[in-house]
Motif scaffolding. Sequence first.
Motif, mmCIF file in Angstrom:
data_model
loop_
_atom_site.group_PDB
_atom_site.id
_atom_site.type_symbol
_atom_site.label_atom_id
_atom_site.label_comp_id
_atom_site.label_asym_id
_atom_site.label_seq_id
_atom_site.Cartn_x
_atom_site.Cartn_y
_atom_site.Cartn_z
ATOM 1 N N LEU A 49 0.823 -1.206 0.000
ATOM 2 C CA LEU A 49 0.000 0.000 0.000
ATOM 3 C C LEU A 49 0.854 1.252 0.000
ATOM 4 N N GLY A 50 1.956 1.217 0.709
ATOM 5 C CA GLY A 50 2.812 2.397 0.739
ATOM 6 C C GLY A 50 4.261 2.044 0.528
ATOM 7 N N GLY A 51 4.553 0.749 0.405
ATOM 8 C CA GLY A 51 5.931 0.323 0.341
ATOM 9 C C GLY A 51 6.559 0.398 -1.036
ATOM 10 N N SER A 52 5.779 0.597 -2.082
ATOM 11 C CA SER A 52 6.342 0.670 -3.418
ATOM 12 C C SER A 52 7.147 1.958 -3.569
ATOM 13 N N PRO A 53 8.429 1.865 -3.933
ATOM 14 C CA PRO A 53 9.225 3.082 -4.120
ATOM 15 C C PRO A 53 8.616 4.028 -5.155
ATOM 16 N N ALA A 54 8.061 3.457 -6.233
ATOM 17 C CA ALA A 54 7.479 4.300 -7.268
ATOM 18 C C ALA A 54 6.295 5.101 -6.722
ATOM 19 N N PHE B 66 4.260 5.644 -13.932
ATOM 20 C CA PHE B 66 4.614 4.928 -15.151
ATOM 21 C C PHE B 66 5.944 5.430 -15.723
ATOM 22 N N THR B 67 6.289 6.681 -15.419
ATOM 23 C CA THR B 67 7.554 7.231 -15.870
ATOM 24 C C THR B 67 8.731 6.550 -15.176
ATOM 25 N N LEU B 68 8.453 6.009 -13.982
ATOM 26 C CA LEU B 68 9.520 5.421 -13.180
ATOM 27 C C LEU B 68 9.717 3.931 -13.433
ATOM 28 N N THR B 69 8.907 3.350 -14.313
ATOM 29 C CA THR B 69 8.994 1.902 -14.526
ATOM 30 C C THR B 69 10.317 1.474 -15.135
ATOM 31 N N SER B 70 10.989 2.399 -15.844
ATOM 32 C CA SER B 70 12.263 2.051 -16.483
ATOM 33 C C SER B 70 13.465 2.300 -15.577
ATOM 34 N N VAL B 71 13.228 2.881 -14.405
ATOM 35 C CA VAL B 71 14.326 3.177 -13.476
ATOM 36 C C VAL B 71 14.643 1.938 -12.660
ATOM 37 N N GLU B 72 15.917 1.667 -12.475
ATOM 38 C CA GLU B 72 16.337 0.484 -11.719
ATOM 39 C C GLU B 72 15.853 0.560 -10.277
ATOM 40 N N ASP B 73 15.532 -0.611 -9.705
ATOM 41 C CA ASP B 73 15.013 -0.670 -8.345
ATOM 42 C C ASP B 73 15.978 -0.043 -7.336
ATOM 43 N N GLU B 74 17.276 -0.273 -7.536
ATOM 44 C CA GLU B 74 18.259 0.271 -6.604
ATOM 45 C C GLU B 74 18.228 1.792 -6.605
ATOM 46 N N LYS B 75 18.060 2.386 -7.775
ATOM 47 C CA LYS B 75 18.015 3.840 -7.870
ATOM 48 C C LYS B 75 16.729 4.391 -7.257
ATOM 49 N N LEU B 76 15.621 3.666 -7.455
ATOM 50 C CA LEU B 76 14.366 4.093 -6.839
ATOM 51 C C LEU B 76 14.495 4.075 -5.320
#
Length: 272
Positions: free
Chosen positions: A94-99, A111-121
């Motif tokens: 519910l709130g844990g998604s970095p995006a 949706f703009t953040l879907t291409s960003v690596e998880d580590e960077k998020l």
Amino acid sequence: MMKRLILAATAGLALSLTPAPAFAQSSEPTAEELGALGSLFGDMFGTAEPLSPEQEARLGAAMVVVTKLFPEGTYAKMMNESMAPMMEGMLGGLGGSPAITLTALTGIDPFTLTSVEDEKLAEAVALLDPAAAQRNAAMSDAMFTLISEVVVEVEPAYRSGLARAYAVRFSGEELADLSAYFDTPVGKKYAAESFLIFADPQVMASMNEIMPAMMQRMPSIMEMMENAAAEYPEGRTFSALSAKERAKLASLLGVSEEELADAEPAGTSTEF
């Protein structure tokens, strides 16, 4: 507008099957507003036909069976033993998604953040909100506690509904046979485990396949829904109504025409 309606309908279907993020409201709802909202969705699962006299007569026998299948405390046991791991992951989303966190803090479309690596998020979240993980964990714990309390509270109503369903679907003789079976060793074990099985991690883990499957089919779903919707005229917005119709709508909804005009979304389009 029609595309937005289709997306909303499709998302509603998908989110009814899978965990969904919570979106903040512009203002905190009052108790009265929450009560009204509860009434609005009170029949969202439909209404049942009244039982016939014959079915009513079987309610006692049906309740005997249901009590063996779904004894008092089943929901609490299900929450504590079977659903806790699933709910932990679900509520954490519910709130844990970095995006989602970054969208809330920056306004950037997720949706703009879907291409960003998880580590960077994750690094970006740590930069903006170092306490995010701890806060989300505390919120998840609080939500799990609340949900547990609610399901335990509604358990008697659910048991009553089960009894009515068994009274409809089984004859008196069949109910007696079921009751006798649930008194046997294997019957007792089945009765004790039957509802818990549906929340077993082995079963719930298979639900992880729903959202990817839905997303894979989303283009074809959108096309099919657009083609179906194209056969009918679109709905109108407030600004498209005549003066007489605007006054009638305001009267029906109990609000002023000014409120309806102000509430109309800007840039509303009826084109695909």
